[in-house]
Design a protein around this motif. Structure first.
Motif, PDB file in Angstrom:
ATOM      1  N   LEU A 116       0.821  -1.207   0.000  1.00  0.00           N
ATOM      2  CA  LEU A 116       0.000   0.000   0.000  1.00  0.00           C
ATOM      3  C   LEU A 116       0.856   1.258   0.000  1.00  0.00           C
ATOM      4  CD1 LEU A 116      -2.785  -1.110   2.504  1.00  0.00           C
ATOM      5  CD2 LEU A 116      -3.030  -0.727   0.033  1.00  0.00           C
ATOM      6  N   VAL A 117       1.977   1.212   0.702  1.00  0.00           N
ATOM      7  CA  VAL A 117       2.878   2.378   0.705  1.00  0.00           C
ATOM      8  C   VAL A 117       3.403   2.628  -0.712  1.00  0.00           C
ATOM      9  CG1 VAL A 117       5.132   3.191   1.490  1.00  0.00           C
ATOM     10  CG2 VAL A 117       3.505   2.232   3.130  1.00  0.00           C
ATOM     11  N   SER A 118       3.749   1.536  -1.416  1.00  0.00           N
ATOM     12  CA  SER A 118       4.214   1.694  -2.803  1.00  0.00           C
ATOM     13  C   SER A 118       3.123   2.286  -3.678  1.00  0.00           C
ATOM     14  CB  SER A 118       4.651   0.334  -3.371  1.00  0.00           C
ATOM     15  OG  SER A 118       5.736  -0.186  -2.627  1.00  0.00           O
ATOM     16  N   SER A 119       1.900   1.792  -3.511  1.00  0.00           N
ATOM     17  CA  SER A 119       0.778   2.328  -4.289  1.00  0.00           C
ATOM     18  C   SER A 119       0.572   3.802  -3.975  1.00  0.00           C
ATOM     19  CB  SER A 119      -0.493   1.540  -3.993  1.00  0.00           C
ATOM     20  OG  SER A 119      -0.353   0.190  -4.364  1.00  0.00           O
ATOM     21  N   ILE A 120       0.690   4.159  -2.720  1.00  0.00           N
ATOM     22  CA  ILE A 120       0.503   5.552  -2.319  1.00  0.00           C
ATOM     23  C   ILE A 120       1.580   6.433  -2.950  1.00  0.00           C
ATOM     24  CG2 ILE A 120       0.677   7.112  -0.334  1.00  0.00           C
ATOM     25  CD1 ILE A 120      -0.760   4.935   1.302  1.00  0.00           C
ATOM     26  N   GLU A 121       2.804   5.929  -2.969  1.00  0.00           N
ATOM     27  CA  GLU A 121       3.886   6.727  -3.568  1.00  0.00           C
ATOM     28  C   GLU A 121       3.610   6.983  -5.046  1.00  0.00           C
ATOM     29  OE1 GLU A 121       7.305   4.417  -2.676  1.00  0.00           O
ATOM     30  OE2 GLU A 121       7.568   5.239  -0.649  1.00  0.00           O
ATOM     31  N   LEU A 122       3.113   5.936  -5.750  1.00  0.00           N
ATOM     32  CA  LEU A 122       2.795   6.116  -7.157  1.00  0.00           C
ATOM     33  C   LEU A 122       1.628   7.078  -7.359  1.00  0.00           C
ATOM     34  CD1 LEU A 122       3.157   2.425  -8.422  1.00  0.00           C
ATOM     35  CD2 LEU A 122       4.722   4.331  -8.813  1.00  0.00           C
ATOM     36  N   LEU A 123       0.620   6.948  -6.511  1.00  0.00           N
ATOM     37  CA  LEU A 123      -0.528   7.837  -6.596  1.00  0.00           C
ATOM     38  C   LEU A 123      -0.136   9.283  -6.299  1.00  0.00           C
ATOM     39  CD1 LEU A 123      -3.345   5.679  -4.955  1.00  0.00           C
ATOM     40  CD2 LEU A 123      -3.246   6.469  -7.337  1.00  0.00           C
ATOM     41  N   GLU A 150      -6.361   4.981   3.871  1.00  0.00           N
ATOM     42  CA  GLU A 150      -7.347   4.357   4.760  1.00  0.00           C
ATOM     43  C   GLU A 150      -7.198   2.840   4.767  1.00  0.00           C
ATOM     44  OE1 GLU A 150     -11.050   5.758   3.352  1.00  0.00           O
ATOM     45  OE2 GLU A 150     -10.929   7.714   4.361  1.00  0.00           O
ATOM     46  N   LEU A 151      -6.830   2.278   3.621  1.00  0.00           N
ATOM     47  CA  LEU A 151      -6.608   0.828   3.564  1.00  0.00           C
ATOM     48  C   LEU A 151      -5.465   0.405   4.483  1.00  0.00           C
ATOM     49  CD1 LEU A 151      -7.049  -0.023  -0.238  1.00  0.00           C
ATOM     50  CD2 LEU A 151      -8.507  -0.756   1.684  1.00  0.00           C
ATOM     51  N   ILE A 152      -4.462   1.239   4.546  1.00  0.00           N
ATOM     52  CA  ILE A 152      -3.346   0.917   5.459  1.00  0.00           C
ATOM     53  C   ILE A 152      -3.833   0.858   6.904  1.00  0.00           C
ATOM     54  CG2 ILE A 152      -1.195   1.803   6.454  1.00  0.00           C
ATOM     55  CD1 ILE A 152      -0.380   2.766   3.757  1.00  0.00           C
ATOM     56  N   GLU A 153      -4.631   1.854   7.312  1.00  0.00           N
ATOM     57  CA  GLU A 153      -5.126   1.898   8.691  1.00  0.00           C
ATOM     58  C   GLU A 153      -6.106   0.758   8.955  1.00  0.00           C
ATOM     59  OE1 GLU A 153      -5.451   3.015  12.572  1.00  0.00           O
ATOM     60  OE2 GLU A 153      -3.986   3.624  11.042  1.00  0.00           O
ATOM     61  N   ASP A 154      -7.013   0.496   7.964  1.00  0.00           N
ATOM     62  CA  ASP A 154      -7.967  -0.600   8.127  1.00  0.00           C
ATOM     63  C   ASP A 154      -7.247  -1.937   8.219  1.00  0.00           C
ATOM     64  OD1 ASP A 154      -9.994   1.229   8.039  1.00  0.00           O
ATOM     65  OD2 ASP A 154     -10.528   0.856   5.937  1.00  0.00           O
ATOM     66  N   GLY A 155      -6.256  -2.139   7.389  1.00  0.00           N
ATOM     67  CA  GLY A 155      -5.487  -3.382   7.430  1.00  0.00           C
ATOM     68  C   GLY A 155      -4.748  -3.543   8.753  1.00  0.00           C
ATOM     69  N   ARG A 156      -4.198  -2.406   9.219  1.00  0.00           N
ATOM     70  CA  ARG A 156      -3.476  -2.471  10.489  1.00  0.00           C
ATOM     71  C   ARG A 156      -4.414  -2.861  11.632  1.00  0.00           C
ATOM     72  NH1 ARG A 156      -2.756   0.030  14.954  1.00  0.00           N
ATOM     73  NH2 ARG A 156      -4.362   1.564  14.434  1.00  0.00           N
ATOM     74  N   ARG A 157      -5.628  -2.234  11.645  1.00  0.00           N
ATOM     75  CA  ARG A 157      -6.581  -2.551  12.715  1.00  0.00           C
ATOM     76  C   ARG A 157      -7.054  -4.000  12.629  1.00  0.00           C
ATOM     77  NH1 ARG A 157      -8.684   2.857  11.864  1.00  0.00           N
ATOM     78  NH2 ARG A 157     -10.240   1.985  10.448  1.00  0.00           N
ATOM     79  N   ALA A 158      -7.335  -4.466  11.404  1.00  0.00           N
ATOM     80  CA  ALA A 158      -7.812  -5.848  11.242  1.00  0.00           C
ATOM     81  C   ALA A 158      -6.743  -6.846  11.686  1.00  0.00           C
ATOM     82  CB  ALA A 158      -8.204  -6.087   9.790  1.00  0.00           C
ATOM     83  N   THR A 159      -5.511  -6.574  11.241  1.00  0.00           N
ATOM     84  CA  THR A 159      -4.422  -7.482  11.623  1.00  0.00           C
ATOM     85  C   THR A 159      -4.172  -7.432  13.127  1.00  0.00           C
ATOM     86  OG1 THR A 159      -3.401  -7.145   9.447  1.00  0.00           O
ATOM     87  CG2 THR A 159      -2.025  -8.084  11.187  1.00  0.00           C
ATOM     88  N   GLN A 160      -4.238  -6.224  13.697  1.00  0.00           N
ATOM     89  CA  GLN A 160      -4.011  -6.078  15.126  1.00  0.00           C
ATOM     90  C   GLN A 160      -5.060  -6.836  15.924  1.00  0.00           C
ATOM     91  OE1 GLN A 160      -1.364  -4.623  16.396  1.00  0.00           O
ATOM     92  NE2 GLN A 160      -1.993  -5.096  18.516  1.00  0.00           N
ATOM     93  N   SER A 161      -6.313  -6.787  15.440  1.00  0.00           N
ATOM     94  CA  SER A 161      -7.383  -7.521  16.111  1.00  0.00           C
ATOM     95  C   SER A 161      -7.119  -9.025  16.067  1.00  0.00           C
ATOM     96  CB  SER A 161      -8.724  -7.214  15.436  1.00  0.00           C
ATOM     97  OG  SER A 161      -9.757  -7.957  16.013  1.00  0.00           O
ATOM     98  N   SER A 162      -6.687  -9.513  14.902  1.00  0.00           N
ATOM     99  CA  SER A 162      -6.379 -10.943  14.783  1.00  0.00           C
ATOM    100  C   SER A 162      -5.204 -11.327  15.675  1.00  0.00           C
ATOM    101  CB  SER A 162      -6.063 -11.290  13.328  1.00  0.00           C
ATOM    102  OG  SER A 162      -7.179 -11.027  12.503  1.00  0.00           O
ATOM    103  N   VAL A 163      -4.191 -10.436  15.709  1.00  0.00           N
ATOM    104  CA  VAL A 163      -3.018 -10.700  16.559  1.00  0.00           C
ATOM    105  C   VAL A 163      -3.417 -10.734  18.036  1.00  0.00           C
ATOM    106  CG1 VAL A 163      -0.829  -9.741  17.358  1.00  0.00           C
ATOM    107  CG2 VAL A 163      -1.340  -9.814  14.912  1.00  0.00           C
ATOM    108  N   GLU A 164      -4.275  -9.774  18.429  1.00  0.00           N
ATOM    109  CA  GLU A 164      -4.709  -9.745  19.820  1.00  0.00           C
ATOM    110  C   GLU A 164      -5.523 -10.987  20.175  1.00  0.00           C
ATOM    111  OE1 GLU A 164      -6.761  -6.098  20.333  1.00  0.00           O
ATOM    112  OE2 GLU A 164      -4.933  -4.861  20.386  1.00  0.00           O
ATOM    113  N   GLY A 165      -6.364 -11.442  19.229  1.00  0.00           N
ATOM    114  CA  GLY A 165      -7.117 -12.677  19.466  1.00  0.00           C
ATOM    115  C   GLY A 165      -6.192 -13.862  19.641  1.00  0.00           C
ATOM    116  N   ALA A 166      -5.167 -13.919  18.789  1.00  0.00           N
ATOM    117  CA  ALA A 166      -4.194 -15.014  18.899  1.00  0.00           C
ATOM    118  C   ALA A 166      -3.419 -14.921  20.215  1.00  0.00           C
ATOM    119  CB  ALA A 166      -3.238 -14.982  17.705  1.00  0.00           C
ATOM    120  N   LYS A 167      -3.065 -13.693  20.607  1.00  0.00           N
ATOM    121  CA  LYS A 167      -2.340 -13.535  21.872  1.00  0.00           C
ATOM    122  C   LYS A 167      -3.219 -13.886  23.080  1.00  0.00           C
ATOM    123  CE  LYS A 167       1.108 -10.138  20.413  1.00  0.00           C
ATOM    124  NZ  LYS A 167       1.658  -8.772  20.584  1.00  0.00           N
TER     125      LYS A 167
END
Length: 415
Positions: A141-148, A195-212
């Motif tokens: 997503l960072v690469s896409s943002i740089e291109l955009l 926004e995709l970066i933030e949404d992805g971070r929150r979704a992944t963080q939620s999954s990580v917290e569930g696993a923890k």
């Protein structure tokens, strides 16, 4: 003609008559004494127990049977359904704190621990995989943002140039509008990517917290199993006497079943049983005398248990000398609970002749005769009784069993 008798003759007759009366009286008295001697019962001092009425202190007591028990006793129970694998101690021996008593079969516990460790490893891998996946998506997503951002910058430059050309008429209105829309489109795309970066971070963080969280649950389960594993090696909870042990190797044991009982050494109390008839006379804090043979230990009523079993109440006695050399686990003792104290009253040693409180007949020795006398008895402590009425200081009482003389009023006493 009759002649009056001389005076000396009359005197002699009168003297003979008096002598005859005296002789007859003496004869009758001797006969009565002989008959009484033959009929009246007699005892020698060696056959009876005599107590002298004296002034002293008396305590009214309730007698109870007592059992010496440890002040502190702890049971060690089985943590799981298993069997006894190996026995290391024997009942009756002294054990140190932490000393190994027996081992339980811990095969199932070890299997559970291995399974939990595998699940923990899986959760750790899951956390690591989610973290790596989130990082990869973020980089994309960072690469896409740089291109955009480059596209947006180019669109803005083109839009600015078209605005200058429009003023001179070189660019049509439609071309300027298209350039302006391109700028807006790139701005929207750029915002969406961020926004995709933030949404992805929150979704992944939620999954990580569930696993923890699952990992933490597994950690607690693992700690519990490791604790069970430690409990499978049954150890003495403190230094003392091993009073009971499940000493049969191979025996099955259920969860919560007693495996060993350890009692504290040289620190005892007494469990006393007394008739519920005396329940109202009992109270915590009452003085207690615990007797075993010639030894007498002082104590106090500590606890009165509320339950009545088979007409008896149980109470716990706290001893002033809980480490006395006389005391042994399960030793039977006599317990006297003091309910009342009196000082300076008339007392006599206790004996079979006395039967509780109240009015009763007792033989009082007067010279060579014991006469049945009504006494009023008061408090008693098993060793002495209070004489409330009927006897005086210094009088001697027969305190041995005189039931066979219940129908006579006097007994001859011989040395």
């Amino acid at each position: 003609m009759d002649q009056p008798l001389p005076q000396h003759t009359l005197t002699r007759r009168r003297q003979r008559a008096i002598a005859s009366v005296i002789a007859a009286t003496a004869l009758l008295a001797a006969a009565a004494w002989g008959i009484n001697r033959a009929i009246s019962p007699s005892l020698s001092l060696s056959e009876i127990t005599v107590a002298e009425v004296r002034r002293g202190d008396i305590a009214n007591t309730i007698n109870a049977s007592g059992l010496v028990i440890p002040e502190h006793e702890e049971l060690v129970t089985s943590p799981i359904q298993t069997r006894v694998a190996k026995v290391h101690a024997r009942p009756g021996q002294q054990v140190a704190s932490g000393e190994l008593l027996l081992e339980l079969d811990d095969h199932t516990i070890r299997l559970a621990i291995d399974s939990l460790k595998e699940q923990l490893a899986q959760q750790q891998n899951k956390v690591l995989g989610l973290t790596l996946e989130m990082e990869q998506k973020r980089k994309q997503l960072v690469s896409s943002i740089e291109l955009l951002e480059l596209d947006l910058k180019s669109a803005r430059v083109k839009h600015g140039r078209y605005q200058n050309y429009r003023n001179s008429g070189a660019v049509s209105a439609d071309e300027l509008l298209t350039a302006e829309l391109n700028v807006q489109r790139f701005e929207i795309q750029l915002r969406q990517q961020k926004e995709l970066i933030e949404d992805g971070r929150r979704a992944t963080q939620s999954s990580v917290e569930g696993a923890k969280l699952q990992q933490a649950i597994l950690q607690k389960q693992l700690a519990q199993q490791q604790q069970l594993l430690a409990q499978a090696r049954v150890r003495a909870p403190f230094a003392g006497m091993l009073t009971w042990l499940q000493a049969e190797e191979g025996a099955s044991v259920a969860p919560g079943q007693t495996l060993a009982r350890v009692s504290e050494l040289n620190n005892y109390k007494v469990e006393a049983s007394v008739s519920d008839f005396n329940a109202r006379s009992l109270a915590p804090g009452q003085a207690v005398r615990v007797e075993q043979g010639s030894a007498v230990l002082a104590g106090t009523v500590h606890t009165i248990l509320p339950e009545i079993q088979n007409g008896s109440i149980k109470l716990l006695v706290k001893l002033d000398q809980p480490n006395h050399a006389m005391l042994r686990n399960k030793l039977r003792v006599d317990v006297n609970i003091v309910t009342e104290q009196k000082a300076g009253t008339l007392v006599a040693n206790a004996g079979p002749a006395f039967n509780g409180k109240g009015r009763q007949q007792v033989f009082v020795i007067d010279g060579g005769v014991a006469r049945k006398t009504m006494l009023e008895l008061g408090s008693g402590d098993g060793k002495a009784v209070e004489i409330r009425n009927g006897a005086r200081l210094g009088e001697r009482l027969i305190i041995s069993d005189t039931a066979r003389f219940k129908d006579v009023d006097t007994i001859r006493i011989s040395n």
